[in-house]
Design a protein around this motif. Structure first.
Motif, PDB file in Angstrom:
ATOM      1  N   GLY A   1       0.810  -1.210   0.000  1.00 39.04           N
ATOM      2  CA  GLY A   1       0.000   0.000   0.000  1.00 39.04           C
ATOM      3  C   GLY A   1       0.842   1.258   0.000  1.00 39.04           C
ATOM      4  O   GLY A   1       0.399   2.309  -0.473  1.00 39.04           O
ATOM      5  N   SER A   2       2.054   1.174   0.514  1.00 42.37           N
ATOM      6  CA  SER A   2       2.979   2.299   0.508  1.00 42.37           C
ATOM      7  C   SER A   2       3.442   2.580  -0.919  1.00 42.37           C
ATOM      8  O   SER A   2       4.008   1.699  -1.582  1.00 42.37           O
ATOM      9  CB  SER A   2       4.190   1.985   1.394  1.00 42.37           C
ATOM     10  OG  SER A   2       5.281   2.837   1.098  1.00 42.37           O
ATOM     11  N   THR A   3       3.215   3.790  -1.388  1.00 41.18           N
ATOM     12  CA  THR A   3       3.626   4.154  -2.750  1.00 41.18           C
ATOM     13  C   THR A   3       5.131   4.018  -2.917  1.00 41.18           C
ATOM     14  O   THR A   3       5.619   3.548  -3.949  1.00 41.18           O
ATOM     15  CB  THR A   3       3.197   5.602  -3.059  1.00 41.18           C
ATOM     16  OG1 THR A   3       1.788   5.717  -2.855  1.00 41.18           O
ATOM     17  CG2 THR A   3       3.530   5.978  -4.487  1.00 41.18           C
ATOM     18  N   GLU A   4       5.879   4.426  -1.916  1.00 36.58           N
ATOM     19  CA  GLU A   4       7.338   4.323  -1.958  1.00 36.58           C
ATOM     20  C   GLU A   4       7.776   2.876  -2.112  1.00 36.58           C
ATOM     21  O   GLU A   4       8.651   2.541  -2.936  1.00 36.58           O
ATOM     22  CB  GLU A   4       7.917   4.927  -0.682  1.00 36.58           C
ATOM     23  CG  GLU A   4       9.411   4.782  -0.519  1.00 36.58           C
ATOM     24  CD  GLU A   4       9.891   5.414   0.777  1.00 36.58           C
ATOM     25  OE1 GLU A   4      10.418   4.670   1.633  1.00 36.58           O
ATOM     26  OE2 GLU A   4       9.735   6.643   0.942  1.00 36.58           O
ATOM     27  N   ARG A   5       7.196   1.986  -1.340  1.00 39.78           N
ATOM     28  CA  ARG A   5       7.579   0.580  -1.384  1.00 39.78           C
ATOM     29  C   ARG A   5       7.190  -0.068  -2.717  1.00 39.78           C
ATOM     30  O   ARG A   5       7.965  -0.841  -3.286  1.00 39.78           O
ATOM     31  CB  ARG A   5       6.941  -0.177  -0.215  1.00 39.78           C
ATOM     32  CG  ARG A   5       7.599   0.121   1.123  1.00 39.78           C
ATOM     33  CD  ARG A   5       6.897  -0.558   2.283  1.00 39.78           C
ATOM     34  NE  ARG A   5       7.699  -0.454   3.489  1.00 39.78           N
ATOM     35  CZ  ARG A   5       8.578  -1.359   3.896  1.00 39.78           C
ATOM     36  NH1 ARG A   5       8.759  -2.467   3.193  1.00 39.78           N
ATOM     37  NH2 ARG A   5       9.275  -1.174   5.002  1.00 39.78           N
ATOM     38  N   ALA A   6       5.998   0.226  -3.190  1.00 39.68           N
ATOM     39  CA  ALA A   6       5.589  -0.349  -4.476  1.00 39.68           C
ATOM     40  C   ALA A   6       6.477   0.166  -5.607  1.00 39.68           C
ATOM     41  O   ALA A   6       6.880  -0.593  -6.495  1.00 39.68           O
ATOM     42  CB  ALA A   6       4.123  -0.032  -4.743  1.00 39.68           C
ATOM     43  N   TYR A   7       6.784   1.458  -5.593  1.00 42.00           N
ATOM     44  CA  TYR A   7       7.634   2.063  -6.624  1.00 42.00           C
ATOM     45  C   TYR A   7       9.014   1.421  -6.643  1.00 42.00           C
ATOM     46  O   TYR A   7       9.612   1.220  -7.708  1.00 42.00           O
ATOM     47  CB  TYR A   7       7.747   3.568  -6.361  1.00 42.00           C
ATOM     48  CG  TYR A   7       8.565   4.336  -7.374  1.00 42.00           C
ATOM     49  CD1 TYR A   7       7.970   4.878  -8.509  1.00 42.00           C
ATOM     50  CD2 TYR A   7       9.935   4.546  -7.186  1.00 42.00           C
ATOM     51  CE1 TYR A   7       8.723   5.598  -9.433  1.00 42.00           C
ATOM     52  CE2 TYR A   7      10.689   5.262  -8.103  1.00 42.00           C
ATOM     53  CZ  TYR A   7      10.081   5.784  -9.225  1.00 42.00           C
ATOM     54  OH  TYR A   7      10.815   6.496 -10.147  1.00 42.00           O
TER      55      TYR A   7
END
Length: 555
Positions: A506-512
């Motif tokens: 769910g974290s945009t940073e982690r998915a990116y």
């Protein structure tokens, strides 16, 4: 002169046939996507707007409605939108992710066409390319029950959509440069409520305009979605309680809460009754599980009320144990009717044999000195050719390899492999996914194309013996799950939706930075009953750009 019986029968048959073939209603939308300079936290920023709105316009419909969205990309780089929580039955072509779709080039348009099949509830959309999510471009999706299907509460006077989330004031290029250079985004500067950041002050502002209004004595539905990038958000009203009625498309047992934790990507619907003295009150949204919480407020005004908002601001709860107990209190309303599929009798999911268990372990590390995140040691990268297109055109072996991760990874260290991460899943298998969080922050996971049964969250490490603690009767069917530090979470689902589906942090940073993968669920019979063919107007790119289009699936 009366028609003959044979002619009358023919006319009646034609009428019935036409009725049987009548399509569900269509809703058409045209979106102009462009940048505008706005100041949601007081600092001018370039914000992605849709039809000059931030947040974007609401997609509002009824179960089984067809949604058509014509997107004109006026940005200076490619763009995609994804529809968080909309299941896209048999139709991952419309999922709008880099693994399924070619991005819309600048100065062009693409039309999304999908059906909100057998769904109700609260969802949202957002741009899925690059780090565009950090610049806005998101908006609400609401799907109502058909009139023939009763709702388990009196219809509210009106409803309010509330998109809450943390927010950065740094320009989008600066945020992207941080991640690409191997650094974290750091702490967000504030919290937005429907695109606005109202500071928490001890004294009310007499000139503040209300964001929401209520009539005294009436009940309203508030739909909350956490559209943020990094933090869980707690929401609460001054002097008012909330009755939970829906979680991500499922009617729930109607518990009363003073506040709600809404984790990244999650949506909740609550009922709030205007049962206090007429006047002003504040809705508060603040970050959770952070050293220094940031918060925002929105004014709620009773129609005709003159009294200022109370000076006392309700505090958020402390610690994740409180949040875990709140999760455990949320139950599926088994007596309510709803628009929902029932694969393999999955209302009785606790009696279906598990055919596969997949353990998902998140990790952080460095590759070539740069920060990356991984699932079971693999950090996902998006190839130039979308995974779904490579698979459809039978050139997958030139783009990616299946099953780089193990179903049980054992101990996961900081060593990572950077590659497209695609897991083969057998059509209609009933599987169990275990999420283990061995880090110190709360993690959230979202699975596109499906709803799953969130059967347990517990501290420690998972073992098969832990199944005895599962809720096998009334676990909420949803599409996101949170995992607290040092805890595990278990979900169960039937892989009955053929296509290419994304599991992501769910974290945009982690998915990116790689914490995502795709499930490839193939129809064994290549049947149109299981999956749609490549749409005629689908964009092609990468190595399939000039390949002839084919119809892979048949009746």
């Amino acid at each position: 002169m009366a028609p003959s019986s044979s002619l009358f029968s023919l006319l009646l048959f034609a009428l019935l046939l036409g009725t049987a073939r009548a399509e569900d209603p269509y809703h058409f939308h045209t979106w102009d996507v462009k940048y505008a300079t706005l100041s949601p936290l007081g600092t001018p920023q370039k914000i992605i707007t849709i039809n000059d709105q931030f947040p974007g316009p609401r997609l509002n419909g009824t179960s089984n409605n067809n949604i058509v969205v014509n997107v004109f990309n006026h940005l200076d780089e490619p763009l995609l939108f994804t529809w968080n929580g909309i299941q896209q039955r048999k139709n991952s072509w419309q999922e709008g992710l880099p693994g399924t779709n070619c991005p819309i080039p600048p100065g062009t348009n693409v039309t999304y066409k999908f059906q909100v099949k057998d769904q109700i509830g609260s969802y949202y959309y957002y741009p899925s390319t690059s780090l565009h999510r950090a610049a806005g471009g998101y908006g609400p999706i609401t799907v109502h029950s058909r009139e023939l299907i009763p709702v388990p509460y009196d219809f509210p006077e009106a409803e309010h959509t509330v998109l809450v989330g943390d927010w950065y004031t740094k320009p989008l290029p600066d945020l992207t440069k941080l991640l690409d250079s191997g650094r974290s985004l750091g702490r967000p500067e504030g919290v937005l409520i429907n695109g606005k950041g109202g500071k928490i002050e001890s004294n009310p502002n007499p000139k503040e305009e209300p964001m929401f209004t209520m009539l005294p004595g009436k009940t309203y539905r508030y739909r909350f979605c956490n559209v943020g990038m990094k933090n869980s958000i707690n929401v609460r009203f001054q002097k008012h309680s909330m009755k939970l009625v829906e979680v991500e498309g499922s009617h729930t047992v109607q518990n009363i809460y003073d506040s709600l934790d809404v984790h990244l990507g999650q949506c909740y619907a609550v009922l709030v009754t205007a049962d206090q003295e007429p006047g002003d009150y504040y809705l508060i949204a603040s970050t959770r599980f952070t050293k220094e919480a940031v918060a925002s407020r929105a004014l709620v005004r009773y129609d005709g009320g003159k009294a200022p908002a109370p000076a006392e601001i309700p505090e958020a709860p402390v610690g994740w144990a409180w949040s875990l107990n709140q999760f455990r209190s949320q139950r599926w309303n088994l007596t309510a009717s709803a628009a929902r599929p029932n694969p393999q009798g999955s209302y009785h999911y606790g009696k279906i044999n598990i055919t596969r268990t997949i353990k998902i372990v998140n990790s952080a590390g460095a590759v070539d000195g740069k920060l990356r995140y991984a699932i079971n040691g693999v950090s996902h990268v998006n190839p130039e050719t979308p995974l779904k297109l490579a698979e459809y055109f039978r050139v997958a072996d030139k783009v990616f390899k299946y099953n780089l991760i193990k179903d049980d990874p054992g101990e996961v260290g900081e060593t990572m492999t950077m590659a497209p991460d695609v897991v083969n899943a057998t059509f209609r298998d009933f599987i169990e996914i275990i999420f283990e969080n061995r880090e110190k922050s709360v993690q959230t996971w979202h699975l596109s194309g499906y709803s799953f049964f969130s059967v347990a969250i517990e501290p420690g490490k998972w073992t098969p013996a832990k199944r005895s603690n599962y809720n096998l009767l009334d676990a909420v069917s949803r599409n996101t799950i949170q995992v607290y530090p040092g805890c595990w979470a278990a979900v169960m689902l039937t892989m009955d939706n053929a296509g290419m589906w994304n599991l992501r942090a769910g974290s945009t940073e982690r998915a990116y930075l790689g914490q995502q993968l795709y499930f490839s669920v193939l129809s064994p019979e290549l049947s149109l009953r299981d999956e749609y063919n490549l749409p005629d107007d689908q964009l092609l790119c990468g190595i399939v750009k000039d390949m002839p289009r084919t119809k892979l699936y048949t009746i």
